[in-house]
Design an enzyme around this catalytic site. Sequence first.
Site, mmCIF file in Angstrom:
data_model
loop_
_atom_site.group_PDB
_atom_site.id
_atom_site.type_symbol
_atom_site.label_atom_id
_atom_site.label_comp_id
_atom_site.label_asym_id
_atom_site.label_seq_id
_atom_site.Cartn_x
_atom_site.Cartn_y
_atom_site.Cartn_z
ATOM 1 N N ASP A 85 1.023 -1.132 -0.165
ATOM 2 C CA ASP A 85 0.076 0.068 -0.006
ATOM 3 C C ASP A 85 0.796 1.397 0.094
ATOM 4 O O ASP A 85 2.141 1.354 0.389
ATOM 5 C CB ASP A 85 -1.010 0.092 1.012
ATOM 6 C CG ASP A 85 -0.264 -0.348 2.560
ATOM 7 O OD1 ASP A 85 0.808 -1.000 2.629
ATOM 8 O OD2 ASP A 85 -0.766 0.192 3.369
ATOM 9 N N GLU A 143 -0.731 -2.287 5.333
ATOM 10 C CA GLU A 143 0.307 -2.108 6.273
ATOM 11 C C GLU A 143 0.181 -0.713 7.080
ATOM 12 O O GLU A 143 0.504 -0.710 8.399
ATOM 13 C CB GLU A 143 1.743 -2.252 5.887
ATOM 14 C CG GLU A 143 2.853 -2.349 6.904
ATOM 15 C CD GLU A 143 3.347 -1.319 7.562
ATOM 16 O OE1 GLU A 143 3.278 -1.064 8.897
ATOM 17 O OE2 GLU A 143 3.447 0.048 6.973
HETATM 18 NI NI NI Z 1 6.411 1.101 5.303
#
Ligand code: NI
Length: 400
Positions: A85, A143
């Site tokens: 991401d 994440e």
């Molecule tokens: Ni990172």
Amino acid sequence: MESITPRNIRDTASRYTEDTIRIRRHLHANPELSFQEKETAEYISSLLHDWGIPHRTGEGDGHGIVAEISGTGQGPTVALRADMDALPIREETGLEYASRNPGVMHACGHDFHTASLLSAARVLKDISGQFSGTVRCLFQPAEEKIPGGAVGMIRHGVLDGVSCIIGQHVNPELPAGTAGFREGLFMASVDDVFLTVKGRGGHGAKPHQNLDPVVTAAQIVVALQQIVSRNADPLQATVLSFGRFIADGATNIIPDQALLSGTFRAMNEEWRDLALTRIREISDGVARALGADCTVEIRRGYPALENDPGLTERLRSDAHRFLGADAVRTLPPAMWAEDFAYYCREIPGCFYNIGVAEPNRCPGAAVHTSGFRIDESALGTGYALMVWFALQELTRASQN
Ligand code: NI
């Protein structure tokens, strides 16, 4: 079976240097935010498909992908993980392959991590006749955003049958060609803290007739710092930072409420729980003392990241052999946070750093900034090292 040496890994890996750069640039130009990595996942899947690597899509909470490369003989399964991401940042690097998605940028190197893991999978496929066991590649979404994509991946069983997990993260404070390691506690837990201080607005010239939420919120911010300086053991790493303080009145208007958002980080679960309780008590207590009201919302985030000491030591000496002693660094613990921590709570894990600074511009721009960029020569090290680590762990396991 041919024996696996740093040289033959490097030789096989060097076939894909250009491709890896191209893939990473494509990802960089097309970033997607956490939990929205639809096109990123489709791109990863199409490449794996082209290379004949079996994989499952739709893992975790939507866009996760799990690919597997099995060697010729029976053996354990080792997992490699990359996150995919991007961040809500407007890119200002001026690169020809800069983000085409306005306001979204791969400013934390997850494009690097994904491209590396793709090429690692490709190399492993090429040499699958030379090892026993299985390498499971986890392409993990989200994440950057609590609750984190790792939780959903684990719930979907991606660690079932896995003996250990290895993940890398770019580090612009290390030059390209190097890698950094930390045994044991490496990164902090993270919790988001939101405070709403409610008073009673009115004219700024008549404070005695109002209840000023700005002054109350300011006192709360200062009082909460006592948690760090007075409640925490001085040897206990801990931080509480408020980066958002919204009081939308005017020069002569006291608003009805003030909003605060902050981050709390620590390295110890017991202390973390106590500190979160203190945040509630102090915010509430100070607000009441001043006649105001404060609601506290805490979104619990990732736990502290603890690397398995044995695994990390083994990989550190593998890195020595692969990169040379000068290229292997020891990292201090830091208050960053990472949802890789969840994997490390389930099975032995090692999260290490890979240097991405241009050697003559080190340290480079920090992660999470609009000017963040990497030295692309680090990509070659990035995926070859992952392959080397996975194969060393499989070889050791088969010898035991
Ligand atoms: Ni990172």
